[in-house]
Design a protein around this motif. Structure first.
Motif, short mmCIF file in Angstrom:
data_model
loop_
_atom_site.label_atom_id
_atom_site.label_comp_id
_atom_site.label_asym_id
_atom_site.label_seq_id
_atom_site.Cartn_x
_atom_site.Cartn_y
_atom_site.Cartn_z
N PHE A 188 -4.14 1.62 -2.01
CA PHE A 188 -4.60 2.89 -2.58
C PHE A 188 -3.46 3.89 -2.75
CE2 PHE A 188 -8.47 1.36 -0.38
CZ PHE A 188 -9.40 1.47 -1.39
N ASP A 189 -3.40 4.52 -3.92
CA ASP A 189 -2.52 5.67 -4.11
C ASP A 189 -2.96 6.39 -5.38
OD1 ASP A 189 -0.21 7.46 -4.57
OD2 ASP A 189 0.76 6.23 -3.05
N PRO A 190 -3.06 7.72 -5.34
CA PRO A 190 -3.49 8.44 -6.53
C PRO A 190 -2.39 8.60 -7.57
CG PRO A 190 -3.05 9.99 -4.76
CD PRO A 190 -2.91 8.61 -4.17
N ALA A 191 -1.14 8.37 -7.19
CA ALA A 191 0.01 8.58 -8.06
C ALA A 191 0.72 7.25 -8.33
CB ALA A 191 0.97 9.58 -7.42
N SER A 219 0.10 -5.70 -8.79
CA SER A 219 -0.65 -4.99 -9.83
C SER A 219 -2.16 -5.19 -9.69
CB SER A 219 -0.19 -5.44 -11.22
OG SER A 219 -0.36 -6.85 -11.38
N ASP A 220 -2.57 -6.35 -9.23
CA ASP A 220 -4.00 -6.62 -9.08
C ASP A 220 -4.58 -5.95 -7.83
OD1 ASP A 220 -3.99 -8.16 -11.37
OD2 ASP A 220 -3.69 -10.04 -10.28
N GLU A 221 -3.73 -5.59 -6.88
CA GLU A 221 -4.20 -5.01 -5.62
C GLU A 221 -4.20 -3.48 -5.64
OE1 GLU A 221 -3.42 -9.07 -5.11
OE2 GLU A 221 -1.94 -7.59 -5.76
N LEU A 222 -3.50 -2.88 -6.59
CA LEU A 222 -3.32 -1.43 -6.61
C LEU A 222 -4.55 -0.74 -7.21
CD1 LEU A 222 -1.48 1.02 -6.13
CD2 LEU A 222 -0.53 0.65 -8.42
N VAL A 223 -5.09 0.24 -6.47
CA VAL A 223 -6.20 1.06 -6.92
C VAL A 223 -5.72 2.51 -7.01
CG1 VAL A 223 -8.50 1.95 -6.37
CG2 VAL A 223 -7.94 -0.46 -5.91
N THR A 224 -5.82 3.09 -8.20
CA THR A 224 -5.37 4.47 -8.39
C THR A 224 -6.49 5.41 -7.99
OG1 THR A 224 -3.97 3.75 -10.22
CG2 THR A 224 -4.40 6.12 -10.03
N ASP A 225 -6.45 5.85 -6.74
CA ASP A 225 -7.48 6.74 -6.21
C ASP A 225 -6.94 7.39 -4.93
OD1 ASP A 225 -9.87 8.08 -5.96
OD2 ASP A 225 -11.13 6.27 -5.87
#
Length: 363
Positions: free
Chosen positions: A31-34, A152-158
């Motif tokens: 998780f990361d919003p940026a 790239s498949d594991e990253l959630v922009t939140d």
């Protein structure tokens, strides 16, 4: 139902942890919003150095250096430059003695001519200097991009608002757009780690400050090799200076170790001090590094998170299903730190030296 392991924060430590977990076959959500690497990992260069006061941290750096080298070989990209790491000042005697105890860390003194060859942008300096041969500049953007591509498949922009243990033994993660439960959560959120950990019952004595480093053009043709630099001498009016080249050696990033205090409400106590630090940095460059144009072309402003026992201090706080890592100067240690955090997340245990009571990286 739990959903594997969550890693909060896609800086270099979070990316390294998620990558190590994925290599172990774990299901990972990052998780990361940026964009990855845009927080405390921002910038185009960091120093890799072996020298630390704490011998355990030297050994930890050895493990990280081996992993950086392995990644470089596996991915076919340069991740640490071959220019070495130069240091000057009275502390080099202790550094040489400390590193001399490790057969696989080549280190040596430099005479003035050798110093000029390693660091041709430096003003005339006739006192002792040292070279950490396998030190160098970490190619931060290459490292962030390579790890991000593999995740790239594991990253959630939140953004993550809270983490807490549930009565069923899982860890709940509430984000801006959802709520999930995980078997384990690793907090690598930089400045935000302590607040998230506090909500899970962990109290972390982190000190937050603001910092600035500037980038300057190299005058004339770029040298083929250019070392990183630490100046603790005071010969040029400052101590605690660090600097490293960008890829291609056409630019050089310079920072002072001084920071600006942060108030309890999270604001800077005196924002004008950041401008003052920038002015002092440019003035130092004009005195000490005549091979650089002293007019900065880039600024990196960032938060610094330090622990009470030293500027290189690092610790991992744990509770049931949660690990929270805090420290400063962690970029170089990220590969080994990511491995250790991944091992803890899948139940293999956390090395004792990373526990807060061990005070790893003490001054």
């Amino acid at each position: 139902m739990s959903d594997g392991v969550a890693v909060v924060g896609a800086g270099i430590v979070g990316l390294s942890t998620a990558f190590a977990l994925k290599q172990r076959g774990a299901k990972v959500t990052l998780f990361d919003p940026a964009p990855p690497g845009s927080g405390q990992s921002a910038g185009q260069s960091r120093l890799f150095r072996h020298a630390h006061t704490d011998l355990r941290l030297v050994d930890f750096a050895r493990r990280s250096r081996a992993l950086w080298r392995q990644w470089q070989q596996d991915w076919g990209i340069e991740l640490i430059s071959d220019g070495g790491a130069v240091a000057i000042g009275p502390a080099i005697d202790q550094k040489l003695e400390t590193l001399g105890g490790f057969d696989d860390i080549p280190v040596r003194t430099l005479d003035p001519d050798e110093l000029h060859q390693a660091l041709p942008i430096l003003a005339d300096y006739r006192q002792p200097a040292m070279l950490d041969v396998d030190g160098g500049a970490i190619r931060t953007l290459s490292a962030i991009e390579a790890l991000s591509d593999r995740l790239s498949d594991e990253l959630v922009t939140d953004h993550v608002l809270s983490v807490r243990q549930t009565s069923s033994g899982t860890v709940e993660v509430r984000t801006g757009t959802g709520c999930k439960e995980f078997e384990h959560v690793v907090l690598c959120a930089g400045r935000g780690t302590a607040a998230l950990a506090h909500g899970a019952g962990l109290s972390i004595p982190v000190e937050v400050a603001a910092h600035v480093r500037l980038t300057f053009p190299v005058r004339g043709a770029a040298p083929e090799h250019l070392a990183t630099f630490q100046d603790g001498s005071g010969a040029f009016g400052e101590t605690g200076v660090y600097a490293s080249p960008y890829p291609g050696n056409q630019f050089y990033s310079v920072g002072l170790s001084d920071t600006v205090e942060v108030s309890d409400d999270g604001s800077l106590t005196n924002p004008a001090e950041l401008a003052g630090l920038a002015d002092r940095t440019a003035a130092y460059v004009e005195r000490a590094l005549p091979g650089l144009d002293p007019r900065p072309v880039e600024y990196v402003h960032c938060w610094v998170t330090t622990l009470p026992w030293g500027e290189d201090g690092v610790g991992v706080w744990t509770a049931q299903g949660i690990s929270a890592v805090v420290g400063h100067n962690l970029f170089k240690q990220a590969p080994a730190l990511g491995e250790a955090l991944a091992e803890a997340a899948v139940g293999e245990g956390l090395p004792d030296q990373l526990r807060p009571e061990s005070r790893l990286g003490h001054d």
